[in-house]
Motif scaffolding. Structure first.
Motif, mmCIF file in Angstrom:
data_model
loop_
_atom_site.group_PDB
_atom_site.id
_atom_site.type_symbol
_atom_site.label_atom_id
_atom_site.label_comp_id
_atom_site.label_asym_id
_atom_site.label_seq_id
_atom_site.Cartn_x
_atom_site.Cartn_y
_atom_site.Cartn_z
ATOM 1 N N ASP A 1 12.620 -36.012 22.010
ATOM 2 C CA ASP A 1 12.643 -37.415 21.578
ATOM 3 C C ASP A 1 11.199 -37.894 21.416
ATOM 4 N N GLU A 2 11.023 -39.237 21.196
ATOM 5 C CA GLU A 2 9.666 -39.748 20.923
ATOM 6 C C GLU A 2 8.688 -39.386 22.040
ATOM 7 N N ASN A 3 9.194 -39.372 23.269
ATOM 8 C CA ASN A 3 8.278 -39.179 24.398
ATOM 9 C C ASN A 3 8.063 -37.711 24.718
ATOM 10 N N GLY A 4 8.582 -36.826 23.878
ATOM 11 C CA GLY A 4 8.369 -35.406 24.126
ATOM 12 C C GLY A 4 9.347 -34.823 25.133
ATOM 13 N N GLN A 5 10.356 -35.613 25.548
ATOM 14 C CA GLN A 5 11.349 -35.080 26.503
ATOM 15 C C GLN A 5 12.350 -34.221 25.727
ATOM 16 N N LYS A 6 12.729 -33.081 26.303
ATOM 17 C CA LYS A 6 13.706 -32.210 25.628
ATOM 18 C C LYS A 6 15.104 -32.548 26.091
ATOM 19 N N LYS A 7 16.027 -32.566 25.145
ATOM 20 C CA LYS A 7 17.423 -32.816 25.513
ATOM 21 C C LYS A 7 18.267 -31.755 24.816
ATOM 22 N N PRO A 8 19.370 -31.344 25.461
ATOM 23 C CA PRO A 8 20.238 -30.387 24.761
ATOM 24 C C PRO A 8 20.943 -31.088 23.589
ATOM 25 N N THR A 9 21.182 -30.358 22.506
ATOM 26 C CA THR A 9 21.842 -30.980 21.348
ATOM 27 C C THR A 9 22.610 -29.922 20.563
ATOM 28 N N GLU A 10 23.665 -30.384 19.894
ATOM 29 C CA GLU A 10 24.398 -29.463 19.019
ATOM 30 C C GLU A 10 24.059 -29.710 17.558
ATOM 31 N N GLU A 11 23.182 -30.688 17.317
ATOM 32 C CA GLU A 11 22.975 -31.106 15.926
ATOM 33 C C GLU A 11 22.295 -30.018 15.087
ATOM 34 N N HIS A 12 21.360 -29.267 15.682
ATOM 35 C CA HIS A 12 20.656 -28.263 14.874
ATOM 36 C C HIS A 12 21.610 -27.206 14.329
ATOM 37 N N VAL A 13 22.507 -26.722 15.198
ATOM 38 C CA VAL A 13 23.423 -25.676 14.686
ATOM 39 C C VAL A 13 24.412 -26.286 13.707
ATOM 40 N N ALA A 14 24.854 -27.507 14.001
ATOM 41 C CA ALA A 14 25.778 -28.155 13.063
ATOM 42 C C ALA A 14 25.105 -28.277 11.694
ATOM 43 N N LEU A 15 23.828 -28.645 11.714
ATOM 44 C CA LEU A 15 23.096 -28.807 10.451
ATOM 45 C C LEU A 15 22.970 -27.459 9.745
ATOM 46 N N SER A 16 22.724 -26.394 10.513
ATOM 47 C CA SER A 16 22.590 -25.097 9.828
ATOM 48 C C SER A 16 23.928 -24.705 9.210
ATOM 49 N N ALA A 17 25.044 -25.082 9.858
ATOM 50 C CA ALA A 17 26.346 -24.790 9.247
ATOM 51 C C ALA A 17 26.511 -25.596 7.957
ATOM 52 N N LEU A 18 26.055 -26.858 7.967
ATOM 53 C CA LEU A 18 26.191 -27.688 6.763
ATOM 54 C C LEU A 18 25.324 -27.140 5.627
ATOM 55 N N ARG A 19 24.129 -26.688 5.986
ATOM 56 C CA ARG A 19 23.244 -26.198 4.920
ATOM 57 C C ARG A 19 23.781 -24.888 4.334
#
Length: 1956
Positions: free
Chosen positions: A1610-1628
């Motif tokens: 996020d803006e402060n450099g904190q890492k959070k788990p997310t599913e969005e990257h893989v979802a996006l790769s499926a969309l692409r």
């Protein structure tokens, strides 16, 4: 079914020689290849194949002939082998070895081994060994026309061929436009008759090829000729020309746009040319000829001031045609070379960089994308010159020699002449001619020859221009000098490309001396000639005007020669006269013509007697020729009688003593008879009138012969290419084989030309051009033959289209070569005269009629019957008047030398007797005046008129009421009228009885007259409107033939309908001509079928001919209606759609209130209909929209015809295809393997798929950053700072990527296409897979190009690309990329009103009255069993499952407008003040206050939000207007976007999918739905299993698994788990999902052309934008992206000039003569010349050293992203507001020598590009000239990164030889500060406070001597003469000592002596 013959060997041959074999079956011959130098065994090993349509009879024969092949003489027959096919039919496979027999039927020793196989109807075929075909593949040669290989003996005549050798062909493109092999039936009355026409049946070929596929390499089989409709069907008729109206001379719209960007290296001192980007646009409405001869001239002029007027620096000129012939009709960013026309010895004067483009209506210009160009400083590599023109052009003189003219027409009324004659008694010629020559914008003219029809000039006009000139044509005009106004008599254009050759073996332009013929208006003189334009060279001349003897030569000038006059004025001088015979020996030519039929005479000419006149030159012209012969020079002894008057009247034909004959040039007058309402005919019946004309011309037949040979080759090639195109269009199999056949024919034709033209060597009157042209034609054709052979080997199935394009180039080259620039015999004109007035004409080129004893050299219409359509002359023939036929003639013509005329009747239909005019002596030599035919045959014609499609809309309703009128000989019949349709199905048979045809029965069988079919629109009032015309040849059945397959019944064929030059639909019909034998009509096949009583006594097309029908179901999706315009001023309120196909149809539900909701409430309806099995015959489907009014009335709103149902035919998916394979998982891996040292990762997918996917990985970037810190790299290569980046960084990075891609596609364009083609062929296996592969291939290309340029693969390692997320920039509209978003919803334009003709300029756009949205699905019922429905199948939707609801929906539309480029100027100053206006429904936004002043490439950077509700508001219009202070604002251009199709498309065009997902920063996710939500939604909608997330970094959709990063910062450099990257790769990679996948629209910017309705079809600029749409019932999107243009940053550049050194010394000292300079330094930033700053003067520097310590201050605004300085200034004192310019950041430093009384002298300069300039040298010694010239690699620095730079830089100037030399060095310090820093830390200008610089320490001589003379003298003495003075002083001292010594010596000696 097919017969295969494998010819193995021929043995026991005698002697050595070249052997060739010919194999004949059913009249179709194939030749083997030539075996060269073979001794006793000829090993042919070739296979020939005959597809057969009917079973082979057991007594049919196969004939094999073996010849000794000769290139020059005819082939000599060795022996023949004949074989009865009985055994073959029984056993299907026979192998024979047997001896041959010679022509006397005696057995000879030679034997041959052959294997024959027959594949019967049941598909059985003899057993194949694989070995059989692995050897030489079956090369089948084109079935040769009679003489192609049968010998070229110059004396051999067409008639001397062995009978049975002619190969007749039949016309008729069956639907499978091809040839069937019919059976030979023996005729009783004629034992040895020519073979039947051979016709190949395509389908059989396919079966055969499929069965052969194992053994035979299908990539090497060629197909012999397939005869299309318009070909030469036989030997006695020429092919008619369908296109009617002249296209030349019609005015069109053109726009010439020129952008002048900058000038460099201008010669001259103290240049002050104005440089900024200027855009000029000129609009024209003229004919193409006039347009392309216009000259574009660019001049650079010294700007004017009080002291000097603007003088020319240099100019450049080229004609518009040169630009138009460039690719894309433009030069982009090229440098024009300037030269001075008044001083040709001076060389080049500089360069101007510019863009030049010429756009005609309908041309699309692709503008290369504008962004930071760097590589264009290479001037030499980017010159404004067409390909092949050398950069160093030399001056040359063009000598146009005008010798004499003859045959001029009267140009004055004879009234005055008669008065004069009465008084003075002299008879004068009524014309005062002179010749005017136009070339390259200049013109010169000869003297006027008073009163002469045969003027003699012997003058030459000399032009001086650069060679090669950039003007293609020279115009030579004979004009008549007149006190009032001079008019043109005739015009001739010399095309310089045709009279020169720029190859390495080429030649300079040369011409003649040769006669050129001029054509123009008719010769009778009228004061106001309506056809005067024709004499100016516009349009096709309708009459011979004169001929002119001229020559042209070019001499390259040696400009160093001092005697040379250096101006380029046109000069005229005397030329040396030439001998009479140099243009060729005068020969007597004989022209014969026989009129066999004159019909279709327009009814306006029907009441007066009609006569036809034929003229060649002035011979034969009795009406307005001249009153005396045109120099006939028959060789007569001096005591002979007077010459025969050649142009006397033909009433009293008499023979003079020499058996000479006068000419008969016109037919006797005859009254026409009525054919039908529109046309008349002349009743010639059995008596056919003839004409003959003797004329004398220089004998230059050889020119025409060579042209004819090339024309024959070109005609054959064109016919073949049309075949191939037809095969591709109708999707027939194996077009590649036909193309191979075509290329084989071409290479043979070329070899043939070489052997024929070689003979053409000696000939006294051949000009230099004749010799050179022959050489270059031989070279060209030789190379073309070789290229054709290589190309033939490369033709594969997937390359057919590319290779076809290459063959089109061959065709153009051949046509270009065949056009002979030196004329000889003038063209032949046939005029129809009614009442002695000229009404209509036809023009036939004389070369087409010319006879030669060598068949290939004969003109294509010589001794043939030609169908001519007469047309109106000149402008009268434009437009609709030109489409009506004035008369149709069947005319037989022959032209040749009189001494060769014995065979002039040989091509006429046989069975006539000649009728001579004269009696008495020498009768046999006289040509006939008429022919009487004794034999006549009676026929019945049956015209089966089935249907027509895509006709022309002739009524205001947008429909027509068509009927067809069929003409044959002198009868005509009409079909019935079908109301309101553009696709009538008449289904009607017309029977013409008692047709009498004259001539031999057999000839008529092969040569029937043509049928003309005209389509008309029936009007209730007035006469019917003409809608188009086509021709057909009937299939002829003689009385003794059987009416049975394969020839009968005939098949329906498509005939293209023409209207003028434009196509206007197709006709589906068949025609048969049946001979009525002795038994009368009883023998004819019965006319079956009920007479259709509902339609009146109309006979339908009989069963065997009409297509086979089967039941189909048509489902219609009714979505809605859009943009309906008013009908008869009333608004449409309750519309309904009616769908009709083949008489059946369905109606949509009624829309009750169109305004409130224009969608239908019932979505899907269907109907069943009987359609032909053959998809090509499917009738069109008609969509009509009606408005239901009160009282049951309804009116037609508009209609649309879907001409082809093919794209709507449902084809069940192939379940076995890999994309349906849902078992097992496919892992799509997104994790990086090893972090490569690249700025972007490139990751390979697993082995089964070949896509390359790029994913940004957060951790990896970190790693890379660490790595970077570790390695010792340049500090400026760092990752861009996130905070620095904005949307524009992303945009510019993307544009670079796009340009890189385009650059890579250019060289590898062909490979890319081939790759796609290959993928498409694989696509046949499974409909999805192919698309997928093609797509991944493209993606791969894309990814690769994105990652190169940054990685190690890139060619430019010094410029690394920082890692920035990119978007996709489309250089065109988004629609063109995604197939108009018609994936399930199609848009049909509804048309209304007449179709405009090209002339009226009304395009289809103007006829559109609305759009119907919906779709169709057509399938055979019942469906095949294996089509199963999935769960959730809704029967009401039929095939349209999963369709969204069409209820109104509210949407937020967000339009982002980035920028516009190349806008059309709207103001007088050549600029515009653009602003954006947006319309959607009732919303109208005009962003008027934010207009951008005086810009043609404005950056808008704006977003607009609009709320809209679909479907009422779905058409978005984005327009660019020009702001005006007074008056209304003008529209520059607009673009329309259909938002609804985008919104509902499966490609999801609502909001583009970004490359990466981030929650903050410049690349923030715009869509309110996150990738995971979008993915879930997509899976649900398309019923795909998934998405299953987990474990982290993994998602499974159907059987695909996608992996990728699992954390986000996020803006402060904190890492959070997310599913969005893989979802996006499926969309692409959504297109990889089986069955449901399709490409999703990425985040993008699209480029849309701006169009202006007033200038249809011409682009007015381009607009870059994108549109996002968000449904209002979903969560609201965030704030719009900020894309406002970057604001320039304020900087201050401080330049301190410390010292100079080694400055050249310019001044001579007044007293002492020593060299010195008064140095000062001047500096400025580019674009701010008026703010230039000078140092003080360092006077009298004697060493070139100067000390200044002087500071310049330059404040400026700078755009870092574009590396440009932004300047705002008013253009003039009258300007309303400031104009903004963007200019590269360049600092110029110059050194000058100050003078008190004269202008300062410029010494040298350097220009530093502040972004990349050479680092300064540490000392003056190390500073060299190489630093500035760029020839040596020196380290470059940027002031924006270094901030402070100090060093020495060289200053350069050009010397007399135009080379750079070093003229000084300057030590300077550059210091860059931002405005804020500069404010905090101010400094003074020059040496002022604050922070003053110390005064320079200058030697005292710097003071001028007269101010302080002593100091100067002291300095002079001290410095220069110091040692001299010391030496003189020492010498003087010495002398003094000596003098004193001598002086004191005597006294001293006396003293000494005297001792005193």
């Amino acid at each position: 079914m097919a017969l295969l013959v494998h010819l193995k060997t021929v043995s026991e041959l005698r002697g050595r020689g070249d052997r060739i074999a010919k194999v004949t079956f059913r009249g179709q011959s194939f030749y083997s290849r030539v075996l060269e130098n073979c001794e006793d065994v000829a090993d042919f090993d070739e296979t020939f194949r005959w597809p057969v349509a009917s079973t082979i009879d057991r007594n049919e024969m196969l004939e094999i002939q073996v010849f000794n092949y000769s290139k020059v003489f005819s082939n000599k027959l060795i022996g023949t082998f004949c074989m009865v096919l009985q055994k073959v039919v029984e056993e299907n496979h026979v192998e024979v070895t047997d001896t041959l027999i010679d022509d006397n039927n005696a057995i000879i020793k030679t034997s041959l081994c052959v294997e024959v196989r027959y594949q019967g109807t049941d598909g059985t075929v003899g057993s194949w060994d694989d070995g059989d075909f692995l050897g030489d593949e079956a090369l089948q040669e084109e079935e040769k026309d009679s003489q192609e290989t049968d010998g070229l003996l110059p004396g051999s005549r067409p008639s001397s061929r062995p009978p049975g050798e002619k190969s007749f062909r039949r016309a008729g493109r069956s639907v499978f436009s091809a040839m069937k092999l019919g059976k030979n039936r023996s005729h009783k009355e004629e034992p040895q008759r020519p073979d039947e026409p051979a016709v190949l049946e395509m389908e059989d070929l396919d079966h055969l090829a499929i069965r052969l596929a194992d053994g035979l390499d299908p990539d090497s089989v060629s197909l012999a000729s397939v005869t299309a409709l318009t070909t030469n069907v036989s030997n006695k008729r020429s092919k008619p020309d369908i296109k009617m109206e002249p296209s030349a001379g019609r005015p069109m719209d053109y726009q010439v746009s020129i952008t002048v960007i900058e000038a460099r290296q201008l010669v001259g001192l103290n240049m002050d040319p104005v440089v900024c980007v200027e855009y000029f646009v000129f609009d024209f409405h003229v004919s193409p000829d006039v347009m392309f001869d216009k000259i574009i001239k660019l001049s650079v002029i010294h700007s004017k001031n009080l002291l000097r007027s603007g003088t020319l620096v240099g100019s450049f000129k080229m004609d518009v045609g040169t630009v138009y012939s460039q690719p894309e009709h433009q030069f982009h960013h090229k440098w024009a070379i300037l030269s001075d026309p008044d001083d040709i010895s001076s060389g080049l004067k500089g360069y101007v960089k510019c863009d030049v483009a010429v756009v005609g209506k309908g041309d699309n210009i692709k503008t290369p994308h504008k962004a930071n160009e760097t590589d264009e400083d290479d001037i030499e590599g980017n010159l404004l010159l067409p390909e092949g023109v050398p950069p160093e052009r030399q001056w040359a003189r063009f000598y146009v020699k005008i010798y004499r003219a003859e045959g001029l027409p009267r140009m004055n009324t004879s009234l005055m002449a008669n008065v004069k004659k009465a008084f003075i008694g002299e008879n004068k010629d009524l014309v005062d001619p002179y010749v005017q020559v136009f070339f390259a914008g200049q013109k010169g003219k000869t003297s006027v020859q008073k009163s002469s029809y045969e003027p003699l000039w012997n003058e030459q006009v000399i032009f001086t221009d650069l060679f090669p000139p950039l003007c293609k044509r020279m115009k030579v005009q004979i004009r008549d000098s007149d006190k009032v106004n001079d008019v043109a008599i005739g015009t001739h254009f010399i095309d310089l490309r045709k009279i020169s050759n720029d190859g390495d073996k080429g030649f300079l332009p040369t011409l003649g001396p040769a006669w050129v013929n001029m054509y123009g208006s008719t010769r009778n003189y009228t004061l106001l000639d309506e056809h005067q334009d024709l004499n100016e060279g516009l349009g096709e001349g309708v009459s011979f005007r004169a001929r002119l003897l001229l020559g042209l030569a070019v001499e390259i000038l040696d400009t160093s020669n001092p005697e040379l006059t250096s101006s380029t004025e046109v000069q005229v001088e005397q030329a040396t006269p030439i001998s009479e015979s140099c243009a060729g020996k005068m020969e007597e030519f004989f022209l014969f013509g026989a009129f066999l039929e004159a019909s279709m005479i327009d009814r306006r000419n029907g009441d007066k007697p009609i006569t036809f006149e034929v003229t060649i030159g002035n011979y034969g012209n009795e009406v307005d020729g001249l009153a005396r012969p045109q120099r006939p020079r028959p060789r007569k002894e001096p005591g002979d009688e007077e010459e025969v008057d050649l142009i006397q009247n033909s009433s009293d034909d008499e023979a003079s003593d020499g058996g000479d004959l006068a000419s008969v040039s016109s037919t006797p007058p005859m009254r026409p008879q009525v054919t039908d309402r529109n046309y008349f005919h002349l009743p010639y019946l059995e008596r056919k009138p003839c004409i003959y004309i003797k004329s004398w011309w220089p004998d230059q037949r050889r020119r025409l012969y060579n042209a004819n040979i090339m024309d024959h080759i070109a005609d054959k090639l064109e016919e073949g290419l049309n075949d191939v195109q037809e095969m591709i269009k109708t999707e027939k199999s194996y077009p590649e084989r036909r193309l191979r056949g075509v290329l084989e024919e071409l290479s043979c034709g070329c070899c043939h030309f070489l052997s024929l033209a070689e003979k053409d060597q000696g000939h006294s009157s051949r000009t230099r051009l004749d010799r050179e042209r022959l050489k270059s034609c031989l070279r060209e054709l030789e190379s073309m033959g070789q290229q054709a052979r290589t190309l033939r080997a490369q033709v594969k199935r997937h390359t057919v289209r590319d290779k076809l394009r290459l063959c089109q180039n061959f065709l153009q080259r051949l046509r270009f070569l065949a056009d002979e620039p030196q004329h000889s015999i003038p063209d032949v004109f046939i005029w129809m005269m009614s009442n002695n007035k000229r009404v209509a004409y036809a023009r036939v080129p004389s070369k087409d009629l010319l006879f030669s004893i060598v068949e290939e050299e004969t003109g294509k219409d010589c001794a043939k019957v030609k169908t001519l359509f007469l047309k109106l002359p000149g402008k009268r023939g434009f437009g609709s008047a030109g489409w009506t036929v004035q008369a149709k003639l069947e005319l037989y013509m022959w032209l040749g030398l009189s001494k060769q005329r014995k065979d002039f009747l040989c091509g006429l239909p046989c069975g006539f007797e000649e009728v001579k005019a004269a009696q008495g002596l020498g009768l046999h030599t006289f040509p006939p005046v008429s022919l009487v035919y004794a034999k006549k045959q009676v026929f019945q014609l049956r015209a089966h008129m089935y249907q027509a499609r895509s006709l022309f809309a002739a009524d205001s309703s947008g429909l027509s009421d068509p009927f067809a009128r069929v003409f044959f000989i002198n009868q005509s019949q009409c079909t019935e009228v079908l109301n309101e349709t553009l696709c009538p199905t008449w289904d009607q048979m017309l029977v013409f009885d008692n047709l009498e045809l004259y001539g031999e029965a057999q000839e008529l069988r092969d040569d029937p007259p043509i049928i003309v079919i005209e389509i008309y629109d029936q009007d209730t009032m007035g006469k019917a409107d003409f809608m188009g015309r086509t021709f057909a040849k009937p299939l002829v059945k003689m009385a003794d033939e059987e009416y049975c397959p394969p020839r009968f019944p005939p098949q329906l064929e498509y005939y293209q309908i023409y209207r003028g030059n434009a196509t206007a639909g197709d006709l589906l019909a068949a025609f048969e001509l049946l001979q009525i034998g002795p038994a009368g009509k009883a023998d004819l096949p019965p006319i079956h079928g009920p007479v259709d009583m509902d339609r009146g006594p109309i006979m339908p097309v009989p069963v065997g001919i009409r297509p086979v029908l089967s039941k189909y179901r048509v489902e219609v999706l009714f979505w809605g209606l859009r943009d309906l315009k008013r009908v008869n001023l009333a608004q449409v309120d309750r519309p309904r759609v009616d769908i009709e196909c083949a008489g059946k149809g369905v109606q949509s539900s009624l829309i009750h209130n169109y305004k409130k909701n224009p969608n239908f409430n019932t979505l899907v309806k269907w109907f069943e209909v009987d359609l032909p099995e053959n998809e090509l015959l499917h009738p069109p489907l008609n969509i009509r929209v009606v408005d239901c009014r009160a009282f049951g009335r309804y009116t037609l709103v508009g209609s649309h015809a879907v001409s082809s149902l093919r794209r709507f035919i449902y084809r069940p998916p192939d379940r076995s295809a890999p994309s349906w394979n849902t078992a097992g998982e496919v892992v799509v891996n997104m994790e990086p393997e090893v972090p490569i040292k690249k700025l972007e990762t490139m990751v390979k997918l697993d082995a089964t798929s070949d896509a390359v996917v790029k994913v940004d990985v957060a951790e990896e970037e970190k790693e890379k950053k660490k790595k970077k810190k570790g390695t010792a790299e340049e500090p400026d290569e760092e990752e861009p700072d996130e905070s620095m980046l904005d949307w524009w960084s992303k945009y510019f990075a993307s544009i670079d990527t796009m340009k890189e891609q385009l650059r890579q596609q250019e060289p590898s364009g062909i490979d890319l296409e081939e790759k796609d083609e290959m993928d498409n062929t694989e696509g046949l296996k499974g409909p999805m897979k192919g698309k997928e592969k093609a797509r991944t291939a493209k993606e791969e290309k894309k990814k690769k190009t994105q990652s190169s340029g940054s990685g190690q693969g890139s060619e430019a390692p010094e410029k690394k690309k920082p890692k920035i997320d990119e978007l996709k920039v489309y250089p065109k509209e988004l629609e063109s990329e995604f197939d108009n978003f018609e994936d399930w919803l199609h848009t049909f334009n509804l048309l209304r009103g007449k179709t405009g003709d090209d002339e009226d300029g009304s395009t289809e756009e103007e006829r559109i009255v609305g759009r119907f949205k919906g779709s169709l699905c057509v399938y055979k019922v019942p469906l095949p069993e294996d089509v199963s429905w999935e769960a959730g199948y809704d029967p009401t939707y039929g095939m349209f499952q999963g369709i969204p609801s069409n209820d109104p929906i509210n949407v937020l539309v967000r339009v982002y407008v980035v920028r516009a480029t190349d806008l059309h100027p709207a103001d007088i100053n050549g600029k515009a003040d653009p602003y954006i206006a947006i319309r959607l429904g009732k919303t109208d936004i005009r962003d008027k206050e934010n207009y951008i002043s005086k810009q043609l490439n404005p950056v808008f950077g704006k977003s607009f939000d609009i709320e809209a509700s679909f479907p009422m508001e779905s058409m978005l219009t984005v327009a660019v207007y020009d702001w005006d202070l007074v008056g209304t604002d003008d529209l520059i251009g607009e673009t329309k976007i259909d938002l609804e199709n985008r919104f509902y498309s499966k490609h999801r065009a609502t909001c583009g999918i970004a490359q990466t997902y981030s929650t903050h920063g410049y690349n923030i996710w715009r869509d309110p739905m996150k990738p995971s939500q979008i993915l879930t939604r997509l899976c649900k909608d398309s019923k795909v299993d998934g998405p299953h997330f987990g474990p982290p970094g993994r998602v499974k959709v159907a059987n695909r698994v996608f992996t990728g990063p699992s954390e986000i910062e996020d803006e402060n450099g904190q890492k959070k788990p997310t599913e969005e990257h893989v979802a996006l790769s499926a969309l692409r990679h959504w297109e990889d999902i089986p069955r449901a996948g399709c490409r999703l629209v990425p985040e993008h910017v699209e480029t849309r052309p701006l169009l202006n309705p007033d200038k249809p079809g011409i682009e007015q600029g381009r607009l870059e934008l994108w549109v996002d749409m968000f449904p209002m019932d979903m969560p609201a999107p965030g704030t719009p992206l900020d894309i406002s243009p970057r604001k320039p940053k304020k900087y201050e550049l401080r330049v301190i000039i410390w010292n100079t050194d080694e400055v050249v010394l310019e001044d001579d000292d007044f007293f002492t003569g020593e060299k010195s300079s008064d140095i000062f330094v001047r500096g400025w930033l580019k674009g701010q010349q008026e703010d230039k700053q000078d140092t003080d003067v360092h006077y009298h520097s004697l060493t070139g050293e100067g000390n200044f310590n002087w500071r310049y201050l330059f404040p400026f605004d700078y755009l870092a992203a574009e590396e440009k300085i932004v300047i705002s200034k008013k253009e003039s004192m009258f300007s309303w507001d400031e104009t903004e310019y963007k200019i590269p950041a360049r600092l110029t430093l110059q050194i000058w020598d100050a003078d008190h009384f004269s202008a300062d002298d410029f010494l040298g300069a350097i220009e530093l590009d502040l972004n990349r300039f050479p680092r300064g040298a540490k000392t003056a010694k190390q500073c060299t000239m190489d630093m500035a010239t760029g020839e040596v690699d020196v380290p470059l620095v940027s002031i924006f990164k270094q901030k402070r730079v100090k060093g020495w830089w060289p200053l350069l100037a050009r010397n007399e030889n135009d080379e750079f030399e070093l003229t000084g060095k300057v030590e300077a310090e550059l210091h860059l500060l931002t405005a804020e820093e500069a404010e905090k830390n101010p400094v003074g200008l020059a040496r002022n406070e604050p922070d003053p610089l110390e005064k320079p320490n200058r030697p005292d001589t710097a003071f001028v001597w007269f101010l302080n003379p002593l100091k100067s003298i002291k300095y002079l003495i001290c410095t220069r003469y110091k040692w001299l003075i010391i030496k003189i002083v020492l010498a003087l001292l010495g002398l003094l000592m000596l003098g004193l010594f001598l002086y004191s010596l005597p006294g001293y000696m006396v003293k000494k002596l005297l001792g005193a």
